[in-house]
Every structure is written in structure tokens, then in C-alpha cells.
Design an enzyme around this catalytic site. Structure first.
Site, short mmCIF file in Angstrom:
data_model
loop_
_atom_site.label_atom_id
_atom_site.label_comp_id
_atom_site.label_asym_id
_atom_site.label_seq_id
_atom_site.Cartn_x
_atom_site.Cartn_y
_atom_site.Cartn_z
CB SER A 181 -1.31 0.08 1.60
OG SER A 181 -1.27 0.91 1.33
CE1 TYR A 215 -4.27 -1.73 5.61
CE2 TYR A 215 -3.33 0.18 4.70
CZ TYR A 215 -3.50 -1.12 4.28
OH TYR A 215 -3.78 -1.37 3.03
CE LYS A 217 -1.01 -3.33 3.43
NZ LYS A 217 -1.92 -5.13 2.30
N1 LIG Z 1 -8.79 -1.02 -2.00
C1 LIG Z 1 -7.37 0.38 -0.95
O1 LIG Z 1 -8.17 1.48 -1.63
C2 LIG Z 1 -6.63 -0.17 -0.95
C3 LIG Z 1 -5.13 0.92 -0.99
C4 LIG Z 1 -4.28 0.00 -1.38
C5 LIG Z 1 -4.03 -1.28 -0.29
N2 LIG Z 1 -4.75 -2.11 -0.24
C6 LIG Z 1 -5.00 -2.99 -0.18
O2 LIG Z 1 -5.05 -4.52 -0.91
C7 LIG Z 1 -5.35 -5.98 -0.66
C8 LIG Z 1 -6.44 -5.97 -1.51
O3 LIG Z 1 -7.66 -5.22 -0.69
P1 LIG Z 1 -9.16 -4.39 -1.40
O4 LIG Z 1 -9.28 -3.33 -1.53
O5 LIG Z 1 -9.37 -5.90 -2.59
O6 LIG Z 1 -10.23 -5.59 0.26
P2 LIG Z 1 -11.40 -5.47 -0.04
O7 LIG Z 1 -11.74 -6.63 1.23
O8 LIG Z 1 -12.67 -5.41 -0.88
O9 LIG Z 1 -11.01 -7.78 0.06
C9 LIG Z 1 -10.21 -8.32 0.96
C10 LIG Z 1 -10.30 -10.07 0.28
O10 LIG Z 1 -9.67 -10.44 1.48
C11 LIG Z 1 -10.34 -11.31 2.19
N3 LIG Z 1 -9.37 -11.30 3.70
C12 LIG Z 1 -9.52 -11.26 4.63
N4 LIG Z 1 -9.20 -11.52 5.42
C13 LIG Z 1 -8.49 -12.76 5.02
C14 LIG Z 1 -7.78 -13.69 5.40
N5 LIG Z 1 -7.72 -13.98 6.97
N6 LIG Z 1 -7.61 -14.75 5.06
C15 LIG Z 1 -8.14 -15.03 3.51
N7 LIG Z 1 -8.70 -13.94 3.17
C16 LIG Z 1 -8.84 -12.81 3.61
C17 LIG Z 1 -12.04 -11.34 2.46
O11 LIG Z 1 -12.54 -11.70 2.45
C18 LIG Z 1 -11.40 -9.86 1.17
O12 LIG Z 1 -12.54 -10.99 0.16
C19 LIG Z 1 -5.51 -5.44 1.14
O13 LIG Z 1 -4.24 -5.89 1.12
C20 LIG Z 1 -5.21 -4.10 1.45
O14 LIG Z 1 -4.45 -3.18 1.88
C21 LIG Z 1 -6.31 -1.50 -0.74
#
Ligand SMILES: NC(=O)c1ccc[n+]([C@@H]2O[C@H](COP(=O)([O-])OP(=O)(O)OC[C@H]3O[C@@H](n4cnc5c(N)ncnc54)[C@H](O)[C@@H]3O)[C@@H](O)[C@H]2O)c1
Length: 259
Positions: free
Chosen positions: A144, A157, A161
Site C-alpha cells: 500500500s 496498518y 505494510k
Molecule cells: N482498496 C484500497 O484502496 C487499497 C489500497 C492499498 C492497498 N490495498 C490492499 O489491497 C489488498 C486488497 O484490498 P481490497 O481493497 O481488495 O480489500 P477487500 O476488503 O475488498 O478484499 C479483501 C479480501 O481479502 C479477504 N480476506 C480477509 N482476511 C482474510 C484472511 N485472513 N484470509 C484470506 N482472505 C482474507 C476478504 O474476505 C476479502 O475478500 C489488501 O492487502 C489491502 O490492504 C487496498
């Protein structure tokens, strides 16, 4: 559209959001894809949706908890039984834990690290022996922009990261002689359920949404597909000398000093 033909990929947290977009893009490029996801029903639905949309796609949903090393080992074994050894691992599963450091509970700290850092290590640990033995593999860790920059009140968080970048660099160096590449992607704001949940938790969700859209110089936030395109590139044979690196996808936001 066969940039990943013959490859087997395992994507954690692939039921929705960025992980689902990566699974979709990998399948469209010819990879067999295992969706390793905590929510088994969502994983199954996404796997079905990909199979229906993409002729010849090979997908498998496996209920997986990345906080449990045995669960990830079992997912990797299921992938191997169904499609063969895992060539590409995307450690995507992650959760937001945003708190004030001194009022945060010990449970918040542990929950955050269990998924956002231990989960990434557990994935690496499960695939590395096979990749090292075969002298081939690509691991992609979804970090991130919180891995470089701090927003007050979002603790711990960004600590986890930052650790994901450290882990990426350490393992990338460690296994470079074995032709295993370990890279990270650092997304800025991407429109997923996670982002909507955060907006909805703010006192004025619509104002929070508008403020977020104003942050990147491009005046919009990213789409999950835009992260998936980079994951395809890093997973493919088009990136053979990219290792221990991190690609930022934020429309230029982290390069901006101020307006
Ligand atoms: N959306 C953003 O703006 C953003 C920005 C930077 C980084 N990220 C990172 O991207 C990744 C995905 O984010 P997203 O926005 O798609 O999130 P999201 O919440 O939409 O999807 C995350 C998925 O991970 C699954 N999950 C959670 N805990 C779990 C576990 N213990 N074992 C297996 N699966 C698990 C959830 O059920 C969900 O389906 C994350 O690592 C997040 O930190 C997201």
C-alpha cells in the site's frame, strides 16, 4: 491474450476487490487460478463468474485463512493436485485496522499483523520450497502507499505494510540466485468494498468520498483492474529482471509534495 499460459497462480483474498480483479486478469491471460479466500462462498461465486466469462478458464476456489500457516499449505497442495505446482503467488488478502496508537487494543494490533504481515509470510513460506526447488517463481505482495507514508489515526496498518516491503526485499534478495522473484505493488486509493466501508465509517461519507477523489493529481481514485494489469506484468515472463522492487499505483499521489 496468453501472457500467463501454462502458469498456475494462487491469489489470496480473491473473493472480491483487488484480489478478484487479479484472479480475473490472470485467467484471461491463460493462467490456472486458485482463489484462496477466507469467505468460501464469495470465492466460489467469483471462481464461477470467471469460468463463465472466460472460455477455457481453469479456476478453483479454496477456503483459506492466511493467518493460519496450515491453511495456506493446504491451499498450495490443493492447487498442485488440481493444476500442478504454483508458479505465481499473489499475497493480496488484507484488512484495514485504523486506530489511535494509545487507545488501540492489543487485539487490534494482533489482528492487523496476523493478516497484513504474517499472512504474507505464511503465503511465501508455503510456496517457496517448491519454487526454490524448481528454480522458478514469482511472488507478488500487495502492500500500500501506507508502506511509505503515514496518515494520523491509521495505526497500525502502515506498520504492517512497511513490513511487507521489508519482507519483499529480504526474500527477493534471499532467493534471487534461485530465480524466484519477489516484488510488491503499492496501491493508493482503489475503489473496492474496503474503501466504501472506510467512507461509510466517516461522519460525512459523501464528503469523505469527494475528498479522496481530490487527493491524486489525476483527480480520481484507481480501479482494481488497474492493479491487476501490473500484477499480470510482474507474474509474466515480461519482467524477468524485476526483483525485490515495488511498483506504486496511485496516479502520482506519493510523488506530490503539496498543491
Ligand atoms: N482498496 C484500497 O484502496 C487499497 C489500497 C492499498 C492497498 N490495498 C490492499 O489491497 C489488498 C486488497 O484490498 P481490497 O481493497 O481488495 O480489500 P477487500 O476488503 O475488498 O478484499 C479483501 C479480501 O481479502 C479477504 N480476506 C480477509 N482476511 C482474510 C484472511 N485472513 N484470509 C484470506 N482472505 C482474507 C476478504 O474476505 C476479502 O475478500 C489488501 O492487502 C489491502 O490492504 C487496498
Amino acid at each position: 491474450m496468453n501472457r500467463l499460459a501454462g502458469k498456475v497462480a494462487l491469489v489470496t483474498g480473491a473473493g472480491r476487490g483487488i484480489g478478484a480483479a487479479i484472479a480475473r486478469a490472470f485467467a484471461a491471460e491463460g493462467a490456472a487460478v486458485v482463489l484462496a479466500e477466507l469467505d468460501g462462498a464469495t470465492a466460489a461465486a467469483t471462481a464461477r463468474e470467471i469460468a463463465n466469462a472466460c472460455e477455457g478458464a481453469r479456476t478453483l476456489a479454496v477456503q483459506t485463512d492466511v493467518t493460519q500457516p496450515a491453511s495456506l499449505r493446504a491451499a498450495v497442495q490443493e492447487a498442485q493436485r488440481a493444476f500442478g505446482p504454483v508458479d505465481v503467488l499473489v499475497n493480496n488478502a488484507g484488512i484495514n485496522v485504523f486506530a489511535d496508537p494509545l487507545t488501540m487494543t492489543d487485539d487490534d494490533w494482533r489482528r492487523c499483523f496476523a493478516v497484513d504481515l504474517d499472512g504474507v509470510w505464511n503465503g511465501c513460506r508455503a510456496v517457496l520450497p517448491g519454487m526454490v526447488e524448481r528454480c522458478a517463481g514469482s511472488i507478488i505482495n500487495i502492500a500500500s502507499t501506507h508502506a511509505f507514508q503515514i496518515i494520523p489515526g491509521c495505526f497500525p496498518y502502515p506498520v504492517a505494510k512497511h513490513g511487507v516491503i521489508g519482507l519483499t526485499r529480504a526474500l527477493g534478495i534471499e532467493y534471487a540466485p534461485k530465480n524466484v522473484r519477489v516484488n510488491a505493488i503499492a496501491p493508493g486509493y482503489i475503489e473496492t468494498q474496503l474503501t466504501h466501508d472506510w467512507w461509510n465509517a466517516q461522519p460525512d461519507p459523501e464528503a469523505a468520498r469527494k475528498a479522496t477523489l481530490e487527493l491524486p493529481p489525476m483527480k480520481r481514485i484507481g480501479r482494481p483492474e488497474e492493479v491487476a494489469m501490473t500484477a499480470v506484468f510482474l507474474a509474466s515472463d515480461e519482467a524477468p529482471f524485476i526483483n525485490a522492487s515495488c511498483i506504486t499505483i496511485d496516479g502520482g499521489r506519493t510523488a506530490l509534495h503539496h498543491e
